[in-house]
Design an enzyme around this catalytic site. Sequence first.
Site, short mmCIF file in Angstrom:
data_model
loop_
_atom_site.label_atom_id
_atom_site.label_comp_id
_atom_site.label_asym_id
_atom_site.label_seq_id
_atom_site.Cartn_x
_atom_site.Cartn_y
_atom_site.Cartn_z
N GLY A 13 0.65 -1.43 -0.18
CA GLY A 13 0.26 -0.13 -0.15
C GLY A 13 0.64 1.09 0.04
O GLY A 13 2.07 1.75 0.22
N ASP A 51 -2.30 -12.72 4.84
CA ASP A 51 -3.59 -12.54 5.52
C ASP A 51 -3.67 -11.78 6.64
O ASP A 51 -4.15 -12.78 7.11
CB ASP A 51 -4.76 -12.85 4.67
CG ASP A 51 -5.99 -12.96 4.74
OD1 ASP A 51 -6.31 -11.63 5.13
OD2 ASP A 51 -7.07 -13.20 4.03
N THR A 116 -5.70 8.23 10.78
CA THR A 116 -6.21 9.07 10.12
C THR A 116 -7.24 10.82 11.08
O THR A 116 -7.86 10.18 11.71
CB THR A 116 -7.09 8.28 9.30
OG1 THR A 116 -7.78 9.66 8.53
CG2 THR A 116 -7.99 7.95 9.58
N ASP A 117 -6.62 11.37 10.09
CA ASP A 117 -7.53 13.56 11.19
C ASP A 117 -9.75 12.62 10.61
O ASP A 117 -9.91 13.52 11.52
CB ASP A 117 -7.42 13.99 9.87
CG ASP A 117 -7.68 14.20 8.41
OD1 ASP A 117 -7.50 12.96 8.21
OD2 ASP A 117 -7.78 15.20 8.21
N TYR A 139 -15.36 4.92 7.02
CA TYR A 139 -13.99 5.04 7.14
C TYR A 139 -13.43 5.13 8.83
O TYR A 139 -12.78 4.25 9.04
CB TYR A 139 -13.53 5.48 6.27
CG TYR A 139 -11.71 5.42 6.08
CD1 TYR A 139 -11.20 4.25 6.64
CD2 TYR A 139 -11.73 6.99 6.42
CE1 TYR A 139 -9.80 4.57 6.55
CE2 TYR A 139 -10.11 7.53 6.78
CZ TYR A 139 -9.29 6.26 6.45
OH TYR A 139 -7.69 6.47 6.43
N LYS A 143 -11.86 3.76 11.94
CA LYS A 143 -9.90 4.23 12.35
C LYS A 143 -10.42 4.32 14.06
O LYS A 143 -9.48 3.94 14.87
CB LYS A 143 -9.23 4.70 11.11
CG LYS A 143 -9.72 4.68 10.04
CD LYS A 143 -8.70 3.44 9.65
CE LYS A 143 -7.46 3.92 10.25
NZ LYS A 143 -6.16 2.45 9.95
N1 LIG Z 1 -3.39 7.56 2.85
C1 LIG Z 1 -3.58 8.21 3.39
O1 LIG Z 1 -3.78 8.87 2.80
C2 LIG Z 1 -4.00 7.85 4.34
C3 LIG Z 1 -4.27 8.91 5.76
C4 LIG Z 1 -4.37 8.86 7.00
C5 LIG Z 1 -4.40 7.17 6.92
N2 LIG Z 1 -4.00 5.82 6.24
C6 LIG Z 1 -4.34 5.23 7.34
O2 LIG Z 1 -3.05 4.39 6.56
C7 LIG Z 1 -3.18 2.91 6.41
C8 LIG Z 1 -2.23 2.28 5.27
O3 LIG Z 1 -3.50 3.15 4.13
P1 LIG Z 1 -2.81 3.34 2.99
O4 LIG Z 1 -3.42 4.48 2.19
O5 LIG Z 1 -1.82 2.94 2.61
O6 LIG Z 1 -3.93 2.50 1.73
P2 LIG Z 1 -3.76 1.38 0.35
O7 LIG Z 1 -2.95 2.28 -0.84
O8 LIG Z 1 -5.24 1.27 -0.15
O9 LIG Z 1 -2.87 -0.60 1.07
C9 LIG Z 1 -3.42 -1.40 2.10
C10 LIG Z 1 -3.17 -2.01 1.56
O10 LIG Z 1 -3.50 -3.11 2.62
C11 LIG Z 1 -3.58 -4.45 2.38
N3 LIG Z 1 -4.23 -5.18 2.50
C12 LIG Z 1 -6.16 -5.29 1.92
N4 LIG Z 1 -6.34 -5.97 2.85
C13 LIG Z 1 -5.62 -6.84 3.54
C14 LIG Z 1 -5.60 -8.16 3.86
N5 LIG Z 1 -7.00 -9.08 4.06
N6 LIG Z 1 -4.14 -8.49 4.49
C15 LIG Z 1 -2.57 -8.00 4.82
N7 LIG Z 1 -2.98 -7.04 3.72
C16 LIG Z 1 -4.13 -6.44 3.28
C17 LIG Z 1 -3.56 -4.14 0.33
O11 LIG Z 1 -2.77 -5.61 -0.39
P3 LIG Z 1 -2.77 -5.18 -1.25
O12 LIG Z 1 -1.84 -4.35 -2.32
O13 LIG Z 1 -1.35 -6.60 -1.26
O14 LIG Z 1 -3.99 -7.05 -1.95
C18 LIG Z 1 -3.18 -2.89 0.35
O15 LIG Z 1 -1.93 -2.85 -0.42
C19 LIG Z 1 -4.59 2.45 6.57
O16 LIG Z 1 -5.08 1.87 8.15
C20 LIG Z 1 -4.84 4.12 6.09
O17 LIG Z 1 -6.45 4.40 7.31
C21 LIG Z 1 -4.04 6.25 4.71
#
Ligand SMILES: NC(=O)c1ccc[n+]([C@@H]2O[C@H](COP(=O)([O-])OP(=O)(O)OC[C@H]3O[C@@H](n4cnc5c(N)ncnc54)[C@H](OP(=O)(O)O)[C@@H]3O)[C@@H](O)[C@H]2O)c1
Length: 306
Positions: A13, A51, A116-117, A139, A143
């Site tokens: 991710g 997973d 997250t905010d 969402y 969180k």
């Molecule tokens: N991006 C932002 O702006 C942001 C802001 C605030 C907080 N966050 C937090 O950061 C965290 C990651 O977010 P992200 O933006 O990096 O999301 P992302 O790019 O969508 O990545 C999430 C990852 O979770 C993995 N995933 C989904 N189901 C799974 C499972 N059953 N087992 C293992 N892995 C699994 C996916 O893996 P695969 O690709 O291998 O399928 C995906 O790569 C989240 O908790 C989110 O709330 C993100």
Amino acid sequence: MFPPRILITGANGLVGQALTRAAARLPGADVLATSLSTAVVRTRGGTARLDVLDGDAVERMIQDFAPDVVLHAAGLAQVEACEADREACWALNVDAVATMAAACQRHGARLVLPSTDFVFDGTAGPYAETARPAPLNAYGRSKLAAENALKASRLTDWAVARTTLVFGAPAGVVPRLDLVRWLIRELRAGRPVRVAADQLRTPTYDDDLADGILRIVRFRRSGVFHLSGRESLSILGVAHRVAEAFDLDAGLIAPATTAALHPGAPRPLQGGLLILRAESELGFRPRSLDAALDAVRDRLGLDAPA
Ligand SMILES: NC(=O)c1ccc[n+]([C@@H]2O[C@H](COP(=O)([O-])OP(=O)(O)OC[C@H]3O[C@@H](n4cnc5c(N)ncnc54)[C@H](OP(=O)(O)O)[C@@H]3O)[C@@H](O)[C@H]2O)c1
């Protein structure tokens, strides 16, 4: 122990890739980057499939790899997807976190969870760690529930790293484009974009977030930390800065309201984070937005504007 044994979930991710890159640079660290699908990031410790919804697999992984710390970046971060399938959202964002916390507690590992905010209602951002959460959508509720699951768990050594609007994904395979990559793609193709003028954030460069999270690990801190950029601006403001930094046509950018763009799920409008705690306790020093956009340009191998 530092350098530690680090297990990363969701390593494919946006956040997971940044964490994996940063952890792999730590001299002497043993890093295992796990993901659901085939891993795209290589590390010294290697990669594995995990997973996080599979409790037995989680237990075996924590037992066998015996990490000092788990950086739990697996999650469902798409607001509309969480709204559309609340059960799946809850299973991944809440139940899997509680399962991971229990496994960490049994095997003496620490746990750091990105949050997250969107746990806030967006009436008074940017927010400090002490502000009262009041999420507006599925969402955000998931969180906040995950944060509360950690607080209620028997695991004592946990930290929550709230962040916002993460960008900086390198060229190549990413599961979903971040705002900056999306803007670059659309504007380069000459396509008009509509972006929220009424949504304030403090955008976060992914390497800075990873650096902040590894500081939490290094300084053995627990509790809630806010990790983001320092500048508060609207999504529209971000789009204009991207157009400027990449010499793209700002005339393609049109302002819209969040309600018009996302009728299915409300978003906090005056969001974003205050990072004073991280600055003073961790020495966290995120780069400016302009410096971060320069870094994105280098990563994507694009030329600077003339
Ligand atoms: N991006 C932002 O702006 C942001 C802001 C605030 C907080 N966050 C937090 O950061 C965290 C990651 O977010 P992200 O933006 O990096 O999301 P992302 O790019 O969508 O990545 C999430 C990852 O979770 C993995 N995933 C989904 N189901 C799974 C499972 N059953 N087992 C293992 N892995 C699994 C996916 O893996 P695969 O690709 O291998 O399928 C995906 O790569 C989240 O908790 C989110 O709330 C993100």
